[in-house]
Scaffold this active site. Structure first.
Site, PDB file in Angstrom:
ATOM      1  N   CYS A 187      -3.324  -2.081   2.713  1.00  0.00           N
ATOM      2  CA  CYS A 187      -2.493  -1.193   1.815  1.00  0.00           C
ATOM      3  C   CYS A 187      -3.444  -0.543   0.646  1.00  0.00           C
ATOM      4  O   CYS A 187      -4.470  -1.079   0.242  1.00  0.00           O
ATOM      5  CB  CYS A 187      -1.336  -2.032   1.378  1.00  0.00           C
ATOM      6  N   CYS A 223      -5.549  -7.052   4.201  1.00  0.00           N
ATOM      7  CA  CYS A 223      -4.379  -6.285   3.901  1.00  0.00           C
ATOM      8  C   CYS A 223      -5.168  -4.858   3.785  1.00  0.00           C
ATOM      9  O   CYS A 223      -5.911  -4.642   2.752  1.00  0.00           O
ATOM     10  CB  CYS A 223      -3.809  -6.461   2.951  1.00  0.00           C
ATOM     11  N   CYS A 275      -3.246  -3.360  -3.088  1.00  0.00           N
ATOM     12  CA  CYS A 275      -4.138  -4.363  -3.183  1.00  0.00           C
ATOM     13  C   CYS A 275      -5.482  -4.244  -3.815  1.00  0.00           C
ATOM     14  O   CYS A 275      -6.151  -3.290  -3.418  1.00  0.00           O
ATOM     15  CB  CYS A 275      -4.127  -5.312  -1.901  1.00  0.00           C
TER      16      CYS A 275
END
Length: 192
Positions: free
Chosen positions: A48, A46, A51
């Site tokens: 993003c 991920c 996280c």
């Protein structure tokens, strides 16, 4: 280029019969411990900004487990929610900052699933978790300062590791979100 993530391209393979294990924060004394009584699903890289990522990694690796399969089994008093306004309530250790699990408490397609980082496993349970299946929110690393001109190198790194890249989630997860939304609006009736 910084490492995508230590697991990506390492050759790690999960065990389809994996039954769970313990995850721990990075504290040397009195670590927070979370016990998962099943394997995880939808394990993925991920990009993003929310996280938790290991040092020098561009991406996190995060998966989900049914909420009832997760229990905080040691030092729960050290946990704090990183951002109370976020949909995913990421519970991190107050001392070392490692995210142990993320929980959704609002009406959402993924409510009932907790987000975890299986790389936090210790001992005998370290191996066997589902390996990463895809890479999501790949372009989001640009928002964190990554040079957009180097994105082909990032996507190629995932391709070499056998992972599809998406600028959202995988098609199966996007279908789950769309189904939830359609059911809420009444445009799709569940086939139970």
């Amino acid at each position: 280029m910084a490492s995508l993530h230590p697991l990506i391209g390492s050759g790690y393979k999960g065990n389809p019969n994996h039954a769970g294990g313990k995850l721990s924060c990075h504290c040397k004394q009195n670590p927070v411990e979370v016990t998962l009584s099943s394997d995880v699903a939808f394990n993925h890289a991920c990009g993003c900004s929310k996280c938790w990522k290991p040092a020098n990694a561009l991406f996190s690796v995060v998966a989900v487990v049914p909420r009832e399969k997760l229990a905080v089994t040691a030092n729960a008093s050290k946990l704090r929610v990183v951002d109370p306004s976020a949909v995913i309530q990421r519970n991190a250790c107050k001392d070392c900052g490692v995210h142990l699990f993320g929980r959704i408490e609002v009406d959402h397609p993924f409510k009932g699933l907790d987000f975890v980082h299986t790389e936090l496993s210790q001992g005998a349970g370290k191996d066997g978790w589902q390996e990463p299946q895809f890479a999501g929110f790949v372009s989001s690393i640009i928002e964190q300062g990554y040079d957009p001109e180097k994105m082909p190198e990032v996507r190629n790194g995932f391709k070499q590791a056998g992972l599809e890249t998406y600028d959202c989630l995988s098609p199966a997860l996007m279908d789950l979100i769309a189904t939830f939304t359609a059911q809420k609006s009444g445009t799709f009736k569940s086939k139970l």
